[in-house]
Design a protein around this motif. Structure first.
Motif, PDB file in Angstrom:
ATOM      1  N   UNK A 287       0.829  -1.205   0.000  1.00  0.00           N
ATOM      2  CA  UNK A 287       0.000   0.000   0.000  1.00  0.00           C
ATOM      3  C   UNK A 287       0.864   1.255   0.000  1.00  0.00           C
ATOM      4  N   UNK A 288       1.911   1.247   0.843  1.00  0.00           N
ATOM      5  CA  UNK A 288       2.822   2.387   0.867  1.00  0.00           C
ATOM      6  C   UNK A 288       3.514   2.569  -0.491  1.00  0.00           C
ATOM      7  N   UNK A 289       3.867   1.459  -1.117  1.00  0.00           N
ATOM      8  CA  UNK A 289       4.530   1.526  -2.426  1.00  0.00           C
ATOM      9  C   UNK A 289       3.588   2.122  -3.468  1.00  0.00           C
ATOM     10  N   UNK A 290       2.311   1.727  -3.434  1.00  0.00           N
ATOM     11  CA  UNK A 290       1.326   2.289  -4.373  1.00  0.00           C
ATOM     12  C   UNK A 290       1.159   3.803  -4.176  1.00  0.00           C
ATOM     13  N   UNK A 291       1.103   4.216  -2.891  1.00  0.00           N
ATOM     14  CA  UNK A 291       0.974   5.650  -2.593  1.00  0.00           C
ATOM     15  C   UNK A 291       2.194   6.399  -3.118  1.00  0.00           C
ATOM     16  N   UNK A 292       3.386   5.861  -2.860  1.00  0.00           N
ATOM     17  CA  UNK A 292       4.611   6.528  -3.284  1.00  0.00           C
ATOM     18  C   UNK A 292       4.742   6.628  -4.786  1.00  0.00           C
TER      19      UNK A 292
END
Length: 756
Positions: free
Chosen positions: A422-427
């Motif tokens: 999820x953090x990777x998608x946001x970034x």
């Protein structure tokens, strides 16, 4: 007499010859693509026995338009979410096959003495299989409903997108003449950046535009708008440095996520077919029969590599993805042919002037041979499996089966992995938008302001305020947006995990955001003092107005998600209008791969023998072991239909069965009701009158006993008796002398009533 342009004469010649050859190829049940290529050979410059195309330059332009529409249409069928649904099995299979066949294709060209560019383009030509040929063979052999067919279709989807990327890389290599790793990595990253940017911007803007313009869009305006968007993206892609084909594909894949996708695809089909036919004919025009004879050995070698190399690599990929040996062999035997993309890749090399002329004859020769062998490869895939099962050691087969079972039982992702994703998608999402805005502000906004403002410092300040004002929501999301709060809370409270990684992850996001702001200021100002002053002020403003920025970002995100899921939302709303709410317990996309059974979607033929019968009367479950999961009738979905449900024409039926059960059941499902095959014409039926007299001997008979219905295939609609008219007489009405009887039926049979 007016002058007729040579292009019109050439088009007439091309289309007439193409029509004749394709009719012949349809008659002998061969792919129409080969018919177009033969047509091109007939009207090309290398065959003097037939009329020849004169204005080849304009025909080549039309052929380029054909490639654009072919790729646009492919994008409409593709959709990025479709790739996500393909799953790991098809993706792993496709990547193993593409990597193996591309490398071996390159080395085959190298060992045959070809140039580096010819060898590279040969590898690219072999990277894809033919969707058209495979679907045609599956339909004719009746294996489209088997479990392995699902993997084959998934592999074809992955192949299509990978070949598009290969075309971009080959174009870059051909233009730069450089093979350095850093150059290739930069090209791939640049490509991925623009793909993501176009997709995000397109999904955010296009569905909203189409939704608001829907009352104004009929078929004509929608077609014009779609082609305009396609060509607009083609222009944009070429301006950025990519191919026109990539731009067409990207626009098609963006439109594929909208609710208008099916309608656009439908109205575009005639345009695509016309220009696609011209493209494949132009391919045939480049074939020199003498060259095919001269390069017969390269054609043979490429054919053998295609047959055996694709079989080996696809089977290996399927095994690595966790498929059982039998299914892996079936997938491998289905993929051993050269697809239509081979001609597009070959045409790309020639248009760039980096490949030799013999590339086309080799591609066409190998494609023709593998087209004819494909049905036999698929048909005898079972025999190949049993042959391998006999010669392979039993422990190998047991190990493969255990590996297959193990891969299918892999547990779901851990909470930490889901959170990291999820953090990777946001970034990535917000990072791409910030990078795009940074490029726009430096390359377009700042030069524009410098031209209109005399003070450079004022221009830089204005550019910074405008660009960061637009970028503020994405900066906030990059630095502070939280994914699933429950996942964070679960990890924070779980004693098994240290809270340190979560804190470090959050601090890294903050640092990344500040770094981007610093780079932004540095690109707009020349002094380091500006960085020391501007960065703290910008960070302070972001946190001061964080709630408003958050609310605005959430509105943007909601609109993007709604547009992205527009098609699924529309389908869900249609299903909710169904009387059966139980649909939520079953999804037609369910993966039943851990079992031998799988879901097959079939359509009820209007002339099927079982139409109108209840499931209880049919007793398919008892006789064949299959289960009916759903019946889809228009917008109505009947989940787990009961014994009293009937099957009606054009119903979509979801059937759960094994391959063996489907093989026994499919002939029953496809069986049609016997009908009179004699030719009948509507004009043979009409309203006629007869008079009751001594010739037809109807006097004293009732309507029922007269047998008129049986003798005329008709219906008595009225009787005129003196001044009285009897409309739709009952079956007990008795005929009297002089009655005028009106009958709707076959004219000739009615006339025979008076011939006693």
């Amino acid at each position: 007499m007016g002058h007729l342009p040579k292009l019109i004469e050439d088009l007439g010649l091309i289309l007439i010859v193409a029509a004749i050859t394709t009719l012949l190829f349809r008659r002998i049940k061969q792919p129409l693509v080969l018919g177009y290529i033969i047509a091109g050979l007939l009207v090309g410059p290398h065959l003097s026995l037939t009329p020849t195309v004169i204005d080849t330059e304009n025909v080549e332009t039309l052929a380029e338009i054909g490639v654009i529409f072919l790729l646009f249409s492919l994008g409409l069928e593709f959709s990025f979410k479709k790739l996500m649904r393909v799953g790991g099995s098809a993706s792993i299979t496709a990547f193993v096959e593409i990597l193996f066949i591309t490398i071996t294709g390159y080395f085959l060209g190298y060992f045959m003495g070809w140039s580096t560019m010819d060898s590279l383009f040969l590898g690219g030509m072999l990277a894809s299989s033919s969707t058209t040929i495979i679907i045609k063979a599956f339909d004719e052999l009746g294996v489209k409903t088997k479990m392995y067919a699902r993997i084959v279709f998934g592999v074809l989807v992955v192949e299509d997108i990978v070949v598009i990327l290969l075309m971009v890389l080959l174009s870059t290599v051909a233009v730069t003449k450089q093979f350095e790793g850093t150059e290739m990595v930069f090209t791939v990253l640049k490509l991925l950046f623009f793909l993501a940017l176009w997709f995000i911007a397109g999904i955010f803007l296009l569905p909203t535009l189409l939704r608001k313009a829907k009352p104004l869009l009929d078929e004509e305006t929608l077609l014009v708008l779609s082609i305009g968007l396609c060509l607009g993206m083609v222009i944009l892609a070429t301006q950025v440095g990519f191919s026109a084909e990539l731009g067409a594909f990207i626009m098609g894949s963006i439109l594929a996520e909208t609710t208008a996708a099916e309608k656009v695809e439908h109205i575009l089909t005639p345009v695509k077919n016309l220009f696609g036919a011209i493209f494949f004919v132009s391919v045939g025009m480049l074939i020199d029969p003498a060259a095919m004879v001269e390069y017969r050995w390269p054609i043979l070698f490429v054919t053998l590599l295609t047959l055996f190399g694709k079989f080996f690599s696809t089977t290996l990929g399927a095994l690595l993805s966790g498929q059982p040996l039998k299914q892996a062999v079936e997938v491998g035997m289905s993929m051993a042919q050269i697809g239509e993309f081979a001609f597009i890749v070959a045409a790309l090399g020639l248009s760039l002037g980096v490949t030799s002329d013999f590339i086309f004859p080799v591609a066409v020769g190998a494609s023709a041979i593998t087209t004819f062998t494909t049905p036999y490869m698929i048909k005898y895939s079972d025999h190949m499996y049993y042959f391998l099962a006999r010669i392979l050691p039993q422990k190998w087969i047991l190990a493969l089966n255990n590996y297959s079972t193990g891969t299918q039982n892999i547990q779901a992702e851990s909470t930490w992995k889901k959170l990291t994703k999820s953090y990777l998608n946001i970034g990535l999402t917000n990072g791409i938008m910030l990078l795009a805005l940074l490029l726009v502000s430096v390359n377009f906004l700042l030069p524009f302001l410098n031209r209109h403002l005399e003070n450079d410092m004022l221009s830089s300040i204005a550019a910074l305020v405008i660009s960061l004002g637009i970028a503020a929501p994405f900066l906030w999301a990059l630095m502070t947006k939280q994914p699933n709060k429950m996942d964070i809370k679960e990890l924070w409270l779980d004693p098994e995990y240290s809270r340190g990684p979560l804190l470090v992850l959050q601090l890294l996001r903050m640092a990344l955001g500040i770094l981007i702001i610093t780079i932004w200021v540095d690109r707009l100002f020349t002094t380091s003092l500006a960085i020391l002053i501007a960065v703290p002020i910008i960070v302070f403003i972001l946190f001061l107005f964080s709630r408003r920025i958050q609310a605005f970002y959430q509105r943007l995100e909601l609109r993007f998600i709604n547009n992205l899921n527009a098609r699924e939302t529309a389908e869900a709303e249609a299903l909710r209008s169904s009387e059966n709410i139980l649909t939520k317990h079953f999804s037609p996309q369910s993966d039943l791969s851990p079992w031998d059974a799988h879901l097959v979607d079939l359509e009820v033929n209007p002339q099927a023998q079982y139409v109108g019968h209840t499931l209880l009367e049919l007793a398919w479950r008892e006789n064949y072991g299959i289960n009916i999961a759903y019946i889809k009738r228009g917008d109505k979905l009947i989940y787990a239909p009961g014994k009293n449900n009937k099957l009606l024409p054009y119903d979509r039926v979801g059937i759960i069965a094994t391959d063996a059960q489907m093989q026994a059941f499919k002939p029953i499902f496809d069986a049609l009701e016997e009908v009179d095959t004699a030719e009948h014409n509507v004009e043979d039926i009409g309203l006629q009158k007869i008079v009751v007299d001594e010739h037809n001997r109807l006097k004293g008979h009732t309507v029922l006993s007269s047998g008129i219905r049986e003798r005329t295939n008709g219906l008595i609609v009225g009787i005129q008796r003196n001044n009285e008219r009897i409309l739709n007489p009952t079956s007990t009405t008795t005929f009297e002398w002089g009655d005028i009887v009106w009958i709707v039926g076959e004219k000739k049979k009615i006339q025979k009533l008076n011939m006693a």
